[in-house]
Design an enzyme around this catalytic site. Structure first.
Site, PDB file in Angstrom:
ATOM      1  N   SER A  49     -54.208 -37.792  80.020  1.00  0.00           N
ATOM      2  CA  SER A  49     -54.082 -37.437  78.605  1.00  0.00           C
ATOM      3  C   SER A  49     -55.032 -38.291  77.768  1.00  0.00           C
ATOM      4  O   SER A  49     -55.290 -37.976  76.606  1.00  0.00           O
ATOM      5  CB  SER A  49     -52.641 -37.620  78.118  1.00  0.00           C
ATOM      6  OG  SER A  49     -52.137 -38.882  78.490  1.00  0.00           O
ATOM      7  N   GLU A 184     -42.805 -31.363  83.941  1.00  0.00           N
ATOM      8  CA  GLU A 184     -43.268 -31.157  82.558  1.00  0.00           C
ATOM      9  C   GLU A 184     -42.964 -29.723  82.108  1.00  0.00           C
ATOM     10  O   GLU A 184     -43.270 -28.757  82.827  1.00  0.00           O
ATOM     11  CB  GLU A 184     -44.782 -31.449  82.476  1.00  0.00           C
ATOM     12  CG  GLU A 184     -45.322 -31.294  81.060  1.00  0.00           C
ATOM     13  CD  GLU A 184     -46.707 -31.919  80.852  1.00  0.00           C
ATOM     14  OE1 GLU A 184     -47.256 -32.528  81.799  1.00  0.00           O
ATOM     15  OE2 GLU A 184     -47.225 -31.786  79.732  1.00  0.00           O
TER      16      GLU A 184
HETATM   17  O1  KIV Z   1     -51.557 -37.568  81.446  1.00  0.00           O
HETATM   18  C1  KIV Z   1     -50.395 -37.685  81.022  1.00  0.00           C
HETATM   19  O2  KIV Z   1     -50.137 -38.310  79.978  1.00  0.00           O
HETATM   20  C2  KIV Z   1     -49.336 -37.070  81.797  1.00  0.00           C
HETATM   21  C3  KIV Z   1     -47.964 -37.075  81.203  1.00  0.00           C
HETATM   22  C4  KIV Z   1     -47.866 -36.043  80.150  1.00  0.00           C
HETATM   23  C5  KIV Z   1     -46.913 -36.919  82.235  1.00  0.00           C
HETATM   24  O3  KIV Z   1     -49.565 -36.566  82.844  1.00  0.00           O
END
Ligand code: KIV
Length: 278
Positions: A49, A184
């Site tokens: 993310s 998720e």
């Molecule tokens: O990359 C991320 O932050 C994630 C979470 C949303 C679980 O994979």
């Protein structure tokens, strides 16, 4: 848990057995890792993310292994107690060889204690092999951001076939050796069923309160990204406007010369200054 004693996979699994919920949060830098560790988070995720909240991309797809390695190093320096999970970026585990080489980098160079990868059936062999080699692997089912152009940005497992496949893949990941799974955007009752059927911790995001733990994105819970939080998040603080106000005050004080003051400035003896010349 004492500060400085790093959480282990066994600790997390014991938390599940005791029915103790597991909070998990993303972290991308030294300062936030320090704060998250101090707050008692037993597990931190250097998530891909970061492609969106740190790098400003629309998706997680452009993130590279080197990006995650670099940010994992920052987080590892700040968090002496949490178990640090490093995300394996898009296509970094497409073959077994790549998965082995890249998980080595994330752990040996980045300083992660575990890796996370997305998917079910297609990654089972990889999960098994990495686990055999001593790499703790976290699975990721339900909505998988790296596959969003295939599956769409929507809740997963709502119909019978999807729900059955999700439970089967979760069980298969556990059997392959995954030490925990992220779920998720999955209906709460289905996530509860998956959590109850697995012995390993199931960490939800947009999957209801009955998972064994919750994971959230740093920027979402602190009000630092987007105009409003996604439905699965809650703003525990709204820091965006606080920072905006502070930055505007900084700009106007520099312009008005009310900052810096003598208190922010060191002195030099007048005779030394005279001798410096013009
Ligand atoms: O990359 C991320 O932050 C994630 C979470 C949303 C679980 O994979």
């Amino acid at each position: 848990m004492e500060f400085g004693m790093r959480t282990t996979v066994a600790d997390l699994q014991a938390m599940k057995r005791r029915g103790q919920k597991i909070p998990m949060l993303t972290a991308y830098d030294y300062t936030s890792a320090l704060m998250a560790d101090r707050a008692g988070l037993p597990m931190l995720l250097v998530g891909d993310s970061l492609g969106m909240v740190i790098q400003g991309h629309d998706t997680t797809l452009p993130v590279t292994v080197d990006d995650i390695v670099r940010h994992t190093q920052f987080v590892a320096r700040g968090a002496p107690s949490a178990l640090i999970v490093a995300d394996m970026p898009f296509m970094s585990y497409a073959t077994l060889e790549e998965a082995i080489a890249n998980s080595r980098k994330l752990m040996a160079v980045g300083g992660a204690q575990a890796v996370k990868l997305e998917g079910g059936k297609p990654v089972l062999e990889t999960v098994r092999r990495l686990t055999d080699l001593g790499v703790p692997v976290m699975g990721h089912l339900g909505f998988r951001p790296q596959s969003q152009h295939q599956i769409g940005l929507q809740v997963q497992g709502k119909d019978l076939a999807g729900a059955k496949a999700l439970l089967a893949e979760a069980l298969a990941l556990e059997a392959a050796g995954a030490f925990a799974i992220v779920l998720e955007l999955v209906p709460g009752a289905l996530a509860a069923k998956v959590s109850a059927n697995l012995t390993i911790p199931v960490i939800g995001i947009g999957a209801g309160a009955d998972c064994d733990g919750q994971v959230q994105v740093w920027h979402d819970i602190l009000g630092l990204y987007g105009d409003k939080p996604p439905r699965h998040a809650k703003r525990f603080a709204d820091l965006g406007p606080v920072i905006d106000t502070a930055l505007k005050a900084y700009v106007s004080e520099v312009r008005a010369m009310t900052f810096p003051t003598d208190q922010n400035t060191s002195r030099i003896e007048a005779d030394i200054l005279d001798q410096v010349g013009s």
